[in-house]
Scaffold this motif. Structure first.
Motif, PDB file in Angstrom:
ATOM      1  N   ALA A  20     -10.965  -2.575 -17.887  1.00  0.00           N
ATOM      2  CA  ALA A  20     -10.482  -4.022 -18.390  1.00  0.00           C
ATOM      3  C   ALA A  20      -9.162  -3.660 -18.897  1.00  0.00           C
ATOM      4  O   ALA A  20      -8.174  -4.651 -18.441  1.00  0.00           O
ATOM      5  N   VAL A  21      -8.712  -2.647 -19.600  1.00  0.00           N
ATOM      6  CA  VAL A  21      -7.432  -2.462 -19.986  1.00  0.00           C
ATOM      7  C   VAL A  21      -6.429  -2.586 -18.916  1.00  0.00           C
ATOM      8  O   VAL A  21      -5.303  -3.235 -19.037  1.00  0.00           O
ATOM      9  N   ILE A  22      -6.714  -1.560 -18.113  1.00  0.00           N
ATOM     10  CA  ILE A  22      -5.756  -1.471 -16.680  1.00  0.00           C
ATOM     11  C   ILE A  22      -5.647  -2.679 -16.216  1.00  0.00           C
ATOM     12  O   ILE A  22      -4.612  -3.378 -15.536  1.00  0.00           O
ATOM     13  N   LEU A  23      -6.819  -3.467 -16.008  1.00  0.00           N
ATOM     14  CA  LEU A  23      -6.764  -4.984 -15.385  1.00  0.00           C
ATOM     15  C   LEU A  23      -5.773  -5.841 -15.996  1.00  0.00           C
ATOM     16  O   LEU A  23      -4.878  -6.552 -15.412  1.00  0.00           O
ATOM     17  N   VAL A  24      -5.986  -5.709 -17.246  1.00  0.00           N
ATOM     18  CA  VAL A  24      -5.098  -6.575 -18.276  1.00  0.00           C
ATOM     19  C   VAL A  24      -3.510  -6.222 -18.232  1.00  0.00           C
ATOM     20  O   VAL A  24      -2.673  -7.251 -17.766  1.00  0.00           O
ATOM     21  N   VAL A  25      -3.345  -5.049 -18.128  1.00  0.00           N
ATOM     22  CA  VAL A  25      -2.042  -4.218 -18.137  1.00  0.00           C
ATOM     23  C   VAL A  25      -1.427  -4.923 -16.826  1.00  0.00           C
ATOM     24  O   VAL A  25      -0.422  -5.370 -16.734  1.00  0.00           O
ATOM     25  N   CYS A  26      -2.061  -4.776 -15.724  1.00  0.00           N
ATOM     26  CA  CYS A  26      -1.553  -5.065 -14.417  1.00  0.00           C
ATOM     27  C   CYS A  26      -1.291  -6.598 -14.135  1.00  0.00           C
ATOM     28  O   CYS A  26      -0.170  -6.974 -13.659  1.00  0.00           O
ATOM     29  N   THR A  27      -2.283  -7.587 -14.697  1.00  0.00           N
ATOM     30  CA  THR A  27      -2.134  -8.907 -14.550  1.00  0.00           C
ATOM     31  C   THR A  27      -0.972  -9.385 -15.521  1.00  0.00           C
ATOM     32  O   THR A  27      -0.084 -10.328 -15.070  1.00  0.00           O
ATOM     33  N   VAL A  28      -0.935  -8.838 -16.749  1.00  0.00           N
ATOM     34  CA  VAL A  28       0.138  -9.121 -17.510  1.00  0.00           C
ATOM     35  C   VAL A  28       1.645  -8.642 -17.335  1.00  0.00           C
ATOM     36  O   VAL A  28       2.708  -9.483 -17.288  1.00  0.00           O
ATOM     37  N   GLY A  29       1.653  -7.353 -16.980  1.00  0.00           N
ATOM     38  CA  GLY A  29       3.129  -6.667 -16.417  1.00  0.00           C
ATOM     39  C   GLY A  29       3.517  -7.167 -15.319  1.00  0.00           C
ATOM     40  O   GLY A  29       4.720  -7.143 -15.021  1.00  0.00           O
ATOM     41  N   LEU A  30       2.606  -7.281 -14.091  1.00  0.00           N
ATOM     42  CA  LEU A  30       3.037  -7.896 -12.998  1.00  0.00           C
ATOM     43  C   LEU A  30       2.278  -9.124 -12.680  1.00  0.00           C
ATOM     44  O   LEU A  30       1.358  -9.299 -11.674  1.00  0.00           O
ATOM     45  N   PRO A  31       2.464 -10.285 -13.154  1.00  0.00           N
ATOM     46  CA  PRO A  31       1.941 -11.577 -13.099  1.00  0.00           C
ATOM     47  C   PRO A  31       1.885 -12.060 -11.592  1.00  0.00           C
ATOM     48  O   PRO A  31       0.939 -12.947 -11.047  1.00  0.00           O
ATOM     49  N   GLU A  32       2.957 -11.715 -10.703  1.00  0.00           N
ATOM     50  CA  GLU A  32       3.100 -12.179  -9.491  1.00  0.00           C
ATOM     51  C   GLU A  32       2.222 -11.237  -8.505  1.00  0.00           C
ATOM     52  O   GLU A  32       2.042 -11.742  -7.377  1.00  0.00           O
TER      53      GLU A  32
END
Length: 334
Positions: free
Chosen positions: A301-313
């Motif tokens: 879940a943390v990796i998923l959040v980091v990816c979506t927040v860090g690279l929203p595109e």
């Protein structure tokens, strides 16, 4: 002096958009590299992978198909929370045809693909006029309803399901079929979305009222998009039924709805390649973290959040921008 960051297309990209792409090996290599390299990498990877990871790659290809089917629906203005509906219908059609009638997997899979697409389209046809969250809620509820119907009526094996379904032969054959289908679907649907037909579907997503005012029957085209997307999902379900040699209520599980959406969020929506890339990140990652027990879900879940927040595109849009453009700082006069 204030500055701002400016993005400019690389010269080779500009030249490759013109006739230079056909007269220069460098431009041709520039265009072919992002398409050829991933295809070769997948086939080379399976040569060095163990049987277990080969099965993981087969599963990843099926989740990539589910993610692409979600992206096709979203491109036509239909947000789905129930890809498991398509997956489950395709799985049950293939499983019952093979178990009760003894039909070969090489026939049950294409029959389930077309049949699953038709059944899913007919089921959702009455709600095509719904938009946004209302359509999404219907797609989420339907697989749960079918699951409860199977449990209550005990049809098709009830809660125990049907086992002993024939496979395609070996995991190597399964991988070749899965890889060929996923790449064909990716390049085929990307080609379709670049045509006038694809632009019409995108127009329905952007402003359906404007498309209707142009004399187009948007529900006719939405039904076509729904059939194509649900057929892709039904193929994934039929294929995995033969790979697992089992079909039962778990084929309607939320995993088959949530992971495709997460793949789209990580990879980037609207490109078809983004959702596929997201699947190839999340599904193997989930297997790598399996040994951590309960912490697996937290780290995932943390990796998923980091990816979506860090690279929203999305990862795909980021990589595409880095490949085709360069950035520089320019002075801004006030």
């Amino acid at each position: 002096m204030a500055q701002r960051r400016e993005r400019i297309d690389r010269g080779i990209k500009v030249r490759s958009d013109d006739v230079f792409a056909l007269t220069s090996w460098r431009e041709m290599a520039y265009l072919a590299a992002p398409r050829v390299f991933p295809v070769l990498a997948l086939f080379i990877l399976v040569l060095v992978a163990s049987v277990y990871w080969e099965r993981v790659l087969v599963t990843t290809c099926m989740f990539a198909l589910l993610a692409m089917s979600w992206d096709i629906l979203a491109s036509a203005g239909m947000v789905s929370l129930g890809q498991s509906l398509f997956f489950g219908i395709g799985a049950y059609i293939a499983g019952t045809l093979n178990y009760y009638l003894g039909i070969s997997p090489w026939l049950t899979i294409p029959i389930a693909t077309i049949g699953g697409g038709l059944v899913s389209t007919l089921v959702l046809l009455p709600v095509l006029r719904l938009r946004g969250i209302y359509f999404a809620m219907v797609t989420m509820i339907l697989p749960l309803m079918i699951e409860r119907i199977v449990e209550a009526t005990k049809i098709f094996g009830g809660t125990e399901g049907i086992s002993g379904i024939k496979t395609l032969g070996s995991v190597h054959i399964e991988f070749v079929v899965a890889a060929v289908v996923v790449w064909t679907a990716l390049f085929g649907f990307r080609r379709m979305m670049s045509t006038d037909y694809g632009l019409l579907l995108k127009g329905i997503n952007d402003n359906d009222r404007a498309v209707m005012s142009a004399g187009m029957n948007i529900y006719y085209y939405k039904a076509q998009a729904l059939f194509m997307a649900s057929s892709v999902g039904a193929f994934a379900g039929a294929f995995m039924t033969h790979a697992y040699q089992f079909v039962g209520m778990p084929v309607f599980a939320l995993d088959y709805s949530i992971i495709p959406i997460a793949s789209v969020a990580v990879g980037g929506a609207g490109t078809l390649a983004g959702p596929m890339l997201g699947s190839f990140i999340l599904v193997p990652l989930s297997e790598l973290l399996r040994g951590l027990g309960g912490l697996r879900v937290v780290i995932y879940a943390v990796i998923l959040v980091v990816c979506t927040v860090g690279l929203p595109e999305g990862v795909f849009h980021y990589l595409s921008r880095k490949y085709n453009q360069f950035e520089r700082w320019v002075k801004v006069e006030r």
